[in-house]
Scaffold this motif. Structure first.
Motif, PDB file in Angstrom:
ATOM      1  N   TRP A 284       0.833  -1.247   0.109  1.00  0.00           N
ATOM      2  CA  TRP A 284      -0.082  -0.158  -0.096  1.00  0.00           C
ATOM      3  C   TRP A 284       0.888   1.184   0.039  1.00  0.00           C
ATOM      4  N   LEU A 285       2.219   1.247   0.438  1.00  0.00           N
ATOM      5  CA  LEU A 285       2.867   2.536   0.540  1.00  0.00           C
ATOM      6  C   LEU A 285       4.214   2.274  -0.409  1.00  0.00           C
ATOM      7  N   ALA A 286       3.796   1.502  -1.519  1.00  0.00           N
ATOM      8  CA  ALA A 286       4.817   1.472  -2.740  1.00  0.00           C
ATOM      9  C   ALA A 286       5.260   2.810  -3.230  1.00  0.00           C
ATOM     10  N   ARG A 287       6.551   2.856  -3.534  1.00  0.00           N
ATOM     11  CA  ARG A 287       6.886   4.112  -4.265  1.00  0.00           C
ATOM     12  C   ARG A 287       6.375   4.135  -5.507  1.00  0.00           C
ATOM     13  N   GLN A 288       6.316   3.273  -6.491  1.00  0.00           N
ATOM     14  CA  GLN A 288       5.984   3.139  -7.886  1.00  0.00           C
ATOM     15  C   GLN A 288       4.900   1.958  -8.058  1.00  0.00           C
ATOM     16  N   TRP A 289       3.889   2.404  -8.741  1.00  0.00           N
ATOM     17  CA  TRP A 289       2.784   1.516  -9.172  1.00  0.00           C
ATOM     18  C   TRP A 289       2.704   1.708 -10.635  1.00  0.00           C
ATOM     19  N   THR A 290       2.548   0.736 -11.394  1.00  0.00           N
ATOM     20  CA  THR A 290       2.309   0.753 -12.765  1.00  0.00           C
ATOM     21  C   THR A 290       0.923   0.661 -13.211  1.00  0.00           C
ATOM     22  N   LEU A 291       0.583   1.780 -14.095  1.00  0.00           N
ATOM     23  CA  LEU A 291      -0.625   2.082 -14.617  1.00  0.00           C
ATOM     24  C   LEU A 291      -0.792   1.170 -15.959  1.00  0.00           C
TER      25      LEU A 291
ATOM     26  N   SER B  78      -3.428   1.006 -18.732  1.00  0.00           N
ATOM     27  CA  SER B  78      -5.120   1.194 -19.356  1.00  0.00           C
ATOM     28  C   SER B  78      -4.732   1.476 -20.867  1.00  0.00           C
ATOM     29  N   GLU B  79      -5.889   0.834 -21.584  1.00  0.00           N
ATOM     30  CA  GLU B  79      -6.290   1.198 -23.130  1.00  0.00           C
ATOM     31  C   GLU B  79      -6.648   2.553 -23.208  1.00  0.00           C
ATOM     32  N   ALA B  80      -7.044   3.251 -22.417  1.00  0.00           N
ATOM     33  CA  ALA B  80      -7.552   4.778 -22.728  1.00  0.00           C
ATOM     34  C   ALA B  80      -6.156   5.623 -22.283  1.00  0.00           C
ATOM     35  N   SER B  81      -6.322   6.699 -22.899  1.00  0.00           N
ATOM     36  CA  SER B  81      -5.407   7.533 -22.718  1.00  0.00           C
ATOM     37  C   SER B  81      -5.043   8.195 -21.207  1.00  0.00           C
ATOM     38  N   VAL B  82      -3.813   7.868 -20.604  1.00  0.00           N
ATOM     39  CA  VAL B  82      -3.698   8.414 -19.214  1.00  0.00           C
ATOM     40  C   VAL B  82      -3.693   9.931 -19.054  1.00  0.00           C
ATOM     41  N   THR B  83      -3.790  10.814 -20.005  1.00  0.00           N
ATOM     42  CA  THR B  83      -3.923  12.257 -20.112  1.00  0.00           C
ATOM     43  C   THR B  83      -5.272  12.643 -20.051  1.00  0.00           C
ATOM     44  N   SER B  84      -6.104  11.825 -20.643  1.00  0.00           N
ATOM     45  CA  SER B  84      -7.500  12.145 -20.661  1.00  0.00           C
ATOM     46  C   SER B  84      -8.209  12.245 -19.263  1.00  0.00           C
ATOM     47  N   GLY B  85      -9.417  12.708 -19.083  1.00  0.00           N
ATOM     48  CA  GLY B  85     -10.178  12.727 -17.878  1.00  0.00           C
ATOM     49  C   GLY B  85     -10.740  11.158 -17.659  1.00  0.00           C
ATOM     50  N   LEU B  86     -11.082  10.838 -16.527  1.00  0.00           N
ATOM     51  CA  LEU B  86     -11.557   9.593 -16.481  1.00  0.00           C
ATOM     52  C   LEU B  86     -13.247   9.835 -16.832  1.00  0.00           C
ATOM     53  N   LYS B  87     -13.941   8.708 -17.610  1.00  0.00           N
ATOM     54  CA  LYS B  87     -15.215   8.519 -18.094  1.00  0.00           C
ATOM     55  C   LYS B  87     -15.975   7.417 -17.251  1.00  0.00           C
ATOM     56  N   ASP B  88     -16.996   7.414 -17.471  1.00  0.00           N
ATOM     57  CA  ASP B  88     -17.999   6.262 -16.706  1.00  0.00           C
ATOM     58  C   ASP B  88     -17.841   5.150 -17.681  1.00  0.00           C
TER      59      ASP B  88
ATOM     60  N   LEU C  27      -5.816  -0.732 -14.824  1.00  0.00           N
ATOM     61  CA  LEU C  27      -4.913  -1.547 -13.715  1.00  0.00           C
ATOM     62  C   LEU C  27      -4.081  -1.027 -13.127  1.00  0.00           C
ATOM     63  N   LEU C  28      -3.878  -1.147 -11.797  1.00  0.00           N
ATOM     64  CA  LEU C  28      -2.704  -0.785 -10.904  1.00  0.00           C
ATOM     65  C   LEU C  28      -2.043  -1.891 -10.568  1.00  0.00           C
ATOM     66  N   LYS C  29      -0.572  -1.973 -10.957  1.00  0.00           N
ATOM     67  CA  LYS C  29       0.003  -3.172 -10.574  1.00  0.00           C
ATOM     68  C   LYS C  29       1.464  -2.963  -9.924  1.00  0.00           C
ATOM     69  N   PHE C  30       1.522  -3.717  -8.852  1.00  0.00           N
ATOM     70  CA  PHE C  30       2.820  -3.507  -7.995  1.00  0.00           C
ATOM     71  C   PHE C  30       3.516  -5.141  -7.735  1.00  0.00           C
ATOM     72  N   ILE C  31       4.562  -5.427  -8.242  1.00  0.00           N
ATOM     73  CA  ILE C  31       5.216  -6.879  -7.872  1.00  0.00           C
ATOM     74  C   ILE C  31       3.993  -7.745  -8.338  1.00  0.00           C
ATOM     75  N   ASP C  32       3.622  -8.624  -7.338  1.00  0.00           N
ATOM     76  CA  ASP C  32       2.863  -9.613  -7.598  1.00  0.00           C
ATOM     77  C   ASP C  32       1.109  -9.060  -7.400  1.00  0.00           C
TER      78      ASP C  32
ATOM     79  N   SER D 143      -2.461  -6.755  -8.130  1.00  0.00           N
ATOM     80  CA  SER D 143      -3.123  -6.105  -9.142  1.00  0.00           C
ATOM     81  C   SER D 143      -4.012  -5.820  -8.622  1.00  0.00           C
ATOM     82  N   LEU D 144      -4.475  -4.392  -8.989  1.00  0.00           N
ATOM     83  CA  LEU D 144      -5.669  -3.820  -8.588  1.00  0.00           C
ATOM     84  C   LEU D 144      -6.465  -3.371  -9.897  1.00  0.00           C
ATOM     85  N   VAL D 145      -7.620  -3.913 -10.283  1.00  0.00           N
ATOM     86  CA  VAL D 145      -8.482  -3.676 -11.203  1.00  0.00           C
ATOM     87  C   VAL D 145      -9.458  -2.555 -10.871  1.00  0.00           C
ATOM     88  N   VAL D 146      -9.429  -1.340 -11.487  1.00  0.00           N
ATOM     89  CA  VAL D 146     -10.456  -0.456 -11.128  1.00  0.00           C
ATOM     90  C   VAL D 146     -11.481   0.042 -12.243  1.00  0.00           C
TER      91      VAL D 146
END
Length: 206
Positions: free
Chosen positions: A151-158, A160-170, A175-180, A182-185
């Motif tokens: 939970w306090l990892a310094r670096q998570w990998t994002l 996403s098929e959508a552009s990471v610079t665009s705003g969130l849409k419904d 996917l947020l991933k760190f080592i083994d 994975s958190l699907v949002v």
């Protein structure tokens, strides 16, 4: 031109051999089914047995810690056992039963000893029941752990098929991933509710 006695005997012998082979194959399949059935039945029986032992061990451990807390309160001592000390005191009495159950249910890779002890401290701190403590282990499936390395990892990998610079849409999924881990949002739009009040005169109501 008919076949002679020798030909008939040979054909009968071949048919008999084929029949024996089919019977042997069927018996082999039946033995395989029986072995699989009894293996699964034995696994389920062992799981129920170890589950019962785990429940009893945890209930006895929690009863013991409650008894210790009551005795300390009666003594009115300033040196009161905190939640971590209480967890360390009762954990050995349940650790073996818990490890065996997790191994039988193939969950040992989901729960580290450190995360179990942290969960136990959390339950004791919040005066939770043995059933609440066991819920994380009696229900098989993915689990969240308290480890700081997750939970306090310094670096998570994002990812996403959508552009990471665009705003969130419904409906956006990333996917947020760190080592083994994975958190699907899945992002959901906050519903907008508009309420209106209308007065109906009882005299005019039908």
């Amino acid at each position: 031109m008919g076949a002679g006695p020798g030909g008939n005997n040979a054909a009968a012998g071949i048919a008999q051999s084929q029949s024996r082979a089919m019977i042997a194959a069927a018996a082999c399949r039946r033995d395989s089914y029986n072995k699989l059935y009894y293996k699964e039945a034995e696994h389920e029986r062992r799981g129920r047995k170890r589950r019962a032992r785990l429940v009893v061990a945890v209930e006895e451990a929690f009863t013991h810690i409650h008894r210790m807390q009551e005795e300390e309160q009666k003594k009115a001592s300033s040196d009161v056992m905190d939640s971590r000390e209480a967890a360390e005191a009762i954990f050995p009495s349940m650790a073996r039963a818990l490890q065996k159950y997790l191994h039988t249910t193939r969950q040992q890779h989901l729960h580290s000893m450190e995360s179990i002890q942290q969960h136990l401290v959390f339950c004791i701190t919040n005066n939770m029941t043995p059933k609440a403590f066991l819920e994380s282990y009696l229900t098989t499936g993915p689990t969240l752990q308290y480890g700081k390395d997750r939970w306090l990892a310094r670096q998570w990998t994002l990812i996403s098929e959508a552009s990471v610079t665009s705003g969130l849409k419904d409906g956006t999924i990333f996917l947020l991933k760190f080592i083994d881990f994975s958190l699907v949002v899945t992002s959901k739009k906050i519903p907008y509710i508009q309420l209106a009040e209308e007065f109906i005169d009882p005299k005019t109501a039908v």
